[in-house]
Design an enzyme around this catalytic site. Structure first.
Site, mmCIF file in Angstrom:
data_model
loop_
_atom_site.group_PDB
_atom_site.id
_atom_site.type_symbol
_atom_site.label_atom_id
_atom_site.label_comp_id
_atom_site.label_asym_id
_atom_site.label_seq_id
_atom_site.Cartn_x
_atom_site.Cartn_y
_atom_site.Cartn_z
ATOM 1 N N CYS A 1 -14.188 -9.878 -36.417
ATOM 2 C CA CYS A 1 -13.841 -9.255 -35.149
ATOM 3 C C CYS A 1 -14.707 -9.807 -34.015
ATOM 4 O O CYS A 1 -15.930 -9.713 -34.046
ATOM 5 C CB CYS A 1 -14.026 -7.742 -35.257
ATOM 6 S SG CYS A 1 -13.579 -6.869 -33.758
ATOM 7 N N CYS B 1 -21.583 -6.653 -35.829
ATOM 8 C CA CYS B 1 -20.281 -6.924 -35.222
ATOM 9 C C CYS B 1 -20.391 -7.954 -34.096
ATOM 10 O O CYS B 1 -21.176 -7.776 -33.163
ATOM 11 C CB CYS B 1 -19.682 -5.623 -34.689
ATOM 12 S SG CYS B 1 -18.083 -5.837 -33.878
#
Length: 350
Positions: free
Chosen positions: A328, A121
């Site tokens: 993200c 991430c």
């Protein structure tokens, strides 16, 4: 001054009702003012031209309306839109709007940065900055509605920057604003909270009477592998998290990022099926593409097929927004990196 956008619709109604009554305003003014917060929002009270000028001025003085500042907007060839918002203290957060037929799904952030450090991430790499306030979370929806009278999102997912259940109080109020008729009036089944499994807040979400949807960021079918990918496994163990999911009366989704050579073997698929079957869970398979390659690989397709053979409903999602910074945290990292490089060049730093 009271920040009305920090309140639930019920609390905002009470605050406005008392304030209007103290001014000697007629009762119908409340029915004019309240919808301007969420149902038919205005960017400033001056835009609420159905109200007398004196009342608009008083509202602006007593209840200034919080706004997010749009720093960057990107539009993908597939229609996906990415927004980078600048906050008052200089922090930045992201939202992603994903159109699909009649659906307009908005992915929103609940924290600036993230403390969880999941290895796949981009947000995790920037670390935790702070929790967002209610108006900063709700504002991601509100600003889209304000933009040229655009229709409100049909679906909202808490899958942007941050872990929603580590900012429970603000997310709890936001859920109410999104769902209630005096707020945005989005059906509970069209609102999804994604979490790695923060057990205390998970229990609080389960106790809410609305049918909000839950998505568990799973990403590994065993505790050992999950620990390698997601440090939160140290605190909230996979067996305990899976047991906690039984508190939910509605169907749970298991989010699973497919990482080539790490968690995408057929053995992993069998292990994942063993977790999903008792819950009747839907499995969302999310390709992690090195270099942004758009195609699904045979290994991914075989993984999905194996789950279905085991009686698990699984969906292999095609990546959206590959030609923009849609991952993200990706846009925030890229923009801030460009600013840093630009500042260094301006200062003569090599």
């Amino acid at each position: 001054m009271t920040e009305l956008l920090n309140l639930t619709p019920e609390a905002a109604r009470a605050a406005l009702g008392d304030w209007l009554a103290a001014r000697g305003e007629p009762a119908y003014r409340l029915r004019q003012v309240l919808p301007r917060l969420w149902q038919r929002p205005v960017g400033s009270w001056a835009e609420a031209t159905e109200l007398p000028a004196g009342l608009r001025t008083a509202l602006a003085d007593g209840f200034p309306l919080f706004r997010l500042t749009l720093a960057t907007r990107q539009v993908s060839s597939d229609g996906t839109e990415k927004f980078l918002w600048t906050l008052a203290d200089g922090e930045a957060i992201e939202s992603v709007l994903i159109p699909e037929g009649k659906r307009r799904t908005l992915c929103i952030s609940s924290q600036a940065g993230c403390a969880l450090g999941c290895v796949f991430c981009a947000t995790g790499r920037m670390g935790f900055r702070r929790n967002l306030f209610v108006p900063e979370i709700v504002g991601q929806v509100r600003e889209l509605v304000l933009a040229a009278g655009a229709p409100k999102p049909t679906n909202v997912v808490f899958m942007g920057m941050g872990e929603p259940l580590l900012n429970w109080d603000a997310v709890d109020t936001t859920l109410t604003i999104l769902n209630q008729p005096d707020g945005f009036g989005i059906g509970a089944r069209h609102i999804t909270v994604s979490t790695v499994g923060i057990l205390p807040s998970l229990a609080k979400l389960a106790r809410r009477p609305e049918q909000f949807r839950l998505a568990l960021s799973l990403h590994a079918p065993t505790a050992t592998l999950r620990h390698q990918l997601m440090p939160i496994e140290k605190k909230y163990k996979l067996p305990d998290v899976m047991e906690a999911l039984k508190q939910f009366r509605r169907r749970v989704t298991l989010e699973y990022v497919l990482i080539g050579g790490t968690n995408d073997s057929l053995e992993n698929a069998d292990q994942l099926a063993t977790l999903a079957q008792p819950l009747g869970a839907l499995v969302n398979l999310l390709p992690l593409h090195p270099g942004g390659a758009p195609d699904l690989t045979p290994r991914m397709i075989a993984f999905e097929r194996r789950l279905k053979e085991r009686g698990v409903e699984a969906v292999l999602r095609r990546s959206r927004g590959l030609d923009i910074s849609a991952a993200c945290g990706q846009l925030r990292v890229e923009v801030l990196s460009r600013r840093k490089v630009g500042a260094q060049e301006h200062a003569g730093v090599e």
